[in-house]
Design an enzyme around this catalytic site. Sequence first.
Site, PDB file in Angstrom:
ATOM      1  CE1 TYR A 153      -3.828   2.316   0.469  1.00 30.60           C
ATOM      2  CE2 TYR A 153      -2.545   3.248   2.278  1.00 30.60           C
ATOM      3  CZ  TYR A 153      -3.623   3.319   1.405  1.00 30.60           C
ATOM      4  OH  TYR A 153      -4.477   4.401   1.467  1.00 30.60           O
ATOM      5  CB  SER A 156       0.159   1.382  -4.342  1.00 27.11           C
ATOM      6  OG  SER A 156      -0.619   1.686  -3.195  1.00 27.11           O
TER       7      SER A 156
HETATM    8  N1  LIG Z   1     -10.006   4.771   5.051  1.00 27.14           N
HETATM    9  C1  LIG Z   1      -8.812   5.228   5.415  1.00 27.14           C
HETATM   10  O1  LIG Z   1      -8.335   5.054   6.560  1.00 27.14           O
HETATM   11  C2  LIG Z   1      -7.984   6.016   4.419  1.00 27.14           C
HETATM   12  C3  LIG Z   1      -6.923   6.803   4.935  1.00 27.14           C
HETATM   13  C4  LIG Z   1      -6.160   7.538   4.051  1.00 27.14           C
HETATM   14  C5  LIG Z   1      -6.439   7.487   2.686  1.00 27.14           C
HETATM   15  N2  LIG Z   1      -7.468   6.717   2.217  1.00 27.14           N
HETATM   16  C6  LIG Z   1      -7.692   6.700   0.785  1.00 27.14           C
HETATM   17  O2  LIG Z   1      -8.971   7.245   0.539  1.00 27.14           O
HETATM   18  C7  LIG Z   1      -9.528   6.660  -0.635  1.00 27.14           C
HETATM   19  C8  LIG Z   1     -10.924   6.133  -0.340  1.00 27.14           C
HETATM   20  O3  LIG Z   1     -10.830   5.171   0.698  1.00 27.14           O
HETATM   21  P1  LIG Z   1     -12.130   4.614   1.459  1.00 27.14           P
HETATM   22  O4  LIG Z   1     -11.773   4.562   2.889  1.00 27.14           O
HETATM   23  O5  LIG Z   1     -13.332   5.343   1.024  1.00 27.14           O
HETATM   24  O6  LIG Z   1     -12.151   3.109   0.882  1.00 27.14           O
HETATM   25  P2  LIG Z   1     -13.400   2.124   0.590  1.00 27.14           P
HETATM   26  O7  LIG Z   1     -14.572   2.479   1.423  1.00 27.14           O
HETATM   27  O8  LIG Z   1     -12.845   0.748   0.685  1.00 27.14           O
HETATM   28  O9  LIG Z   1     -13.732   2.430  -0.939  1.00 27.14           O
HETATM   29  C9  LIG Z   1     -12.871   2.022  -1.962  1.00 27.14           C
HETATM   30  C10 LIG Z   1     -13.495   2.416  -3.294  1.00 27.14           C
HETATM   31  O10 LIG Z   1     -12.629   1.980  -4.355  1.00 27.14           O
HETATM   32  C11 LIG Z   1     -13.445   1.368  -5.348  1.00 27.14           C
HETATM   33  N3  LIG Z   1     -12.691   0.412  -6.135  1.00 27.14           N
HETATM   34  C12 LIG Z   1     -11.776  -0.494  -5.703  1.00 27.14           C
HETATM   35  N4  LIG Z   1     -11.318  -1.215  -6.738  1.00 27.14           N
HETATM   36  C13 LIG Z   1     -11.945  -0.737  -7.845  1.00 27.14           C
HETATM   37  C14 LIG Z   1     -11.902  -1.075  -9.224  1.00 27.14           C
HETATM   38  N5  LIG Z   1     -11.096  -2.048  -9.704  1.00 27.14           N
HETATM   39  N6  LIG Z   1     -12.697  -0.387 -10.090  1.00 27.14           N
HETATM   40  C15 LIG Z   1     -13.509   0.589  -9.641  1.00 27.14           C
HETATM   41  N7  LIG Z   1     -13.596   0.953  -8.350  1.00 27.14           N
HETATM   42  C16 LIG Z   1     -12.818   0.294  -7.464  1.00 27.14           C
HETATM   43  C17 LIG Z   1     -14.544   0.681  -4.544  1.00 27.14           C
HETATM   44  O11 LIG Z   1     -15.631   0.386  -5.409  1.00 27.14           O
HETATM   45  P3  LIG Z   1     -16.596  -0.878  -5.142  1.00 27.14           P
HETATM   46  O12 LIG Z   1     -16.658  -1.038  -3.644  1.00 27.14           O
HETATM   47  O13 LIG Z   1     -17.882  -0.476  -5.753  1.00 27.14           O
HETATM   48  O14 LIG Z   1     -15.921  -2.027  -5.795  1.00 27.14           O
HETATM   49  C18 LIG Z   1     -14.870   1.769  -3.533  1.00 27.14           C
HETATM   50  O15 LIG Z   1     -15.716   2.728  -4.128  1.00 27.14           O
HETATM   51  C19 LIG Z   1      -8.541   5.588  -1.089  1.00 27.14           C
HETATM   52  O16 LIG Z   1      -7.736   6.123  -2.104  1.00 27.14           O
HETATM   53  C20 LIG Z   1      -7.711   5.326   0.155  1.00 27.14           C
HETATM   54  O17 LIG Z   1      -6.414   4.907  -0.183  1.00 27.14           O
HETATM   55  C21 LIG Z   1      -8.266   5.979   3.060  1.00 27.14           C
END
Ligand SMILES: NC(=O)c1ccc[n+]([C@@H]2O[C@H](COP(=O)([O-])OP(=O)(O)OC[C@H]3O[C@@H](n4cnc5c(N)ncnc54)[C@H](OP(=O)(O)O)[C@@H]3O)[C@@H](O)[C@H]2O)c1
Length: 281
Positions: A153, A156
């Site tokens: 992670y 990436s």
């Molecule tokens: N949560 C944290 O603690 C955190 C902290 C820092 C940064 N972030 C970043 O914030 C962003 C959003 O995270 P989140 O917490 O909202 O994660 P999440 O709830 O797991 O959502 C991930 C999203 O990515 C989509 N996705 C994954 N693979 C895909 C693919 N092959 N094609 C199309 N869509 C795809 C999923 O779509 P489906 O579910 O519909 O497949 C979902 O909409 C990410 O970039 C993450 O790295 C998160």
Amino acid sequence: MKLAGSRIVLTGASGGIGSALALALCAEGAQVLAIGRRAGALAELQSHCTRLPGRLLPLIADITRDDGRARIVAAAREAGAPNLLIHAAALGDFGLFEDSDGARREAMLQTNLLAPMALTQALLPQLRSHAEAAVVAIGSTFGSLAYPGFATYSASKFALRGFIEALGREQADTGLRALWIAPRATDTAFNSAAVNALNRELGTRTDSADDAARQILAALRGGARRRQFGFPEKLFVWLNGAFPALVDRGLRQALPSVRRHARPAAPVPPPASLTTTGAHP
Ligand SMILES: NC(=O)c1ccc[n+]([C@@H]2O[C@H](COP(=O)([O-])OP(=O)(O)OC[C@H]3O[C@@H](n4cnc5c(N)ncnc54)[C@H](OP(=O)(O)O)[C@@H]3O)[C@@H](O)[C@H]2O)c1
């Protein structure tokens, strides 16, 4: 950056941060082409947008597939050329690198890095048809501070940051900007039970998805090229750039906790007293 009236392509719109962000953007009066793979989540999101001043256009597409990206490009053109592309889709993983799975590593690098690069390239002509446009990477603290237990992670997100920074510098004499916006730990389904337990043990502060969306919105309005959320996250990111050996030492203290949560059965020493930077993606 003015968001009312913007035409936005948002990946990850069915996720925790993405759906909160999609709603916040619609509340601002933007049109959001909301990308995800789960039809149900997108339909629910759309139902929440109906009374907002903006417009949400749901699109089911897998960003790692050529045909998925082609459908996004076609839908964006039909919706009237976006002036903002936000990459929020990502996959996470937590575990020791020695235990990691090659197929999962490839899927993460495809989703978190190669697909956003390919989608950006495919949408550049539409973005550049505007005098001002932006590509935004939703990054992570771990895109500036590599963390044990999150090797793939971190790799990436570091690479995504490198791409966004290079793109911004390459387009510096055009109207296209490239922004890196890095949330800190956020309460979404992205984090496994093991990550949540590690965060609790390390005392890592977390934001709600709505808080993260609010901060992203503020960062978009301000238009700063780089934005890291949270304190002490900002401090640790700075420290890691200036004095990485200090962060090495701090994270050495967190290692027993990381090992225990990454591999619960493994015999590891009890937790050290923790004054280090906490864990989260
Ligand atoms: N949560 C944290 O603690 C955190 C902290 C820092 C940064 N972030 C970043 O914030 C962003 C959003 O995270 P989140 O917490 O909202 O994660 P999440 O709830 O797991 O959502 C991930 C999203 O990515 C989509 N996705 C994954 N693979 C895909 C693919 N092959 N094609 C199309 N869509 C795809 C999923 O779509 P489906 O579910 O519909 O497949 C979902 O909409 C990410 O970039 C993450 O790295 C998160």
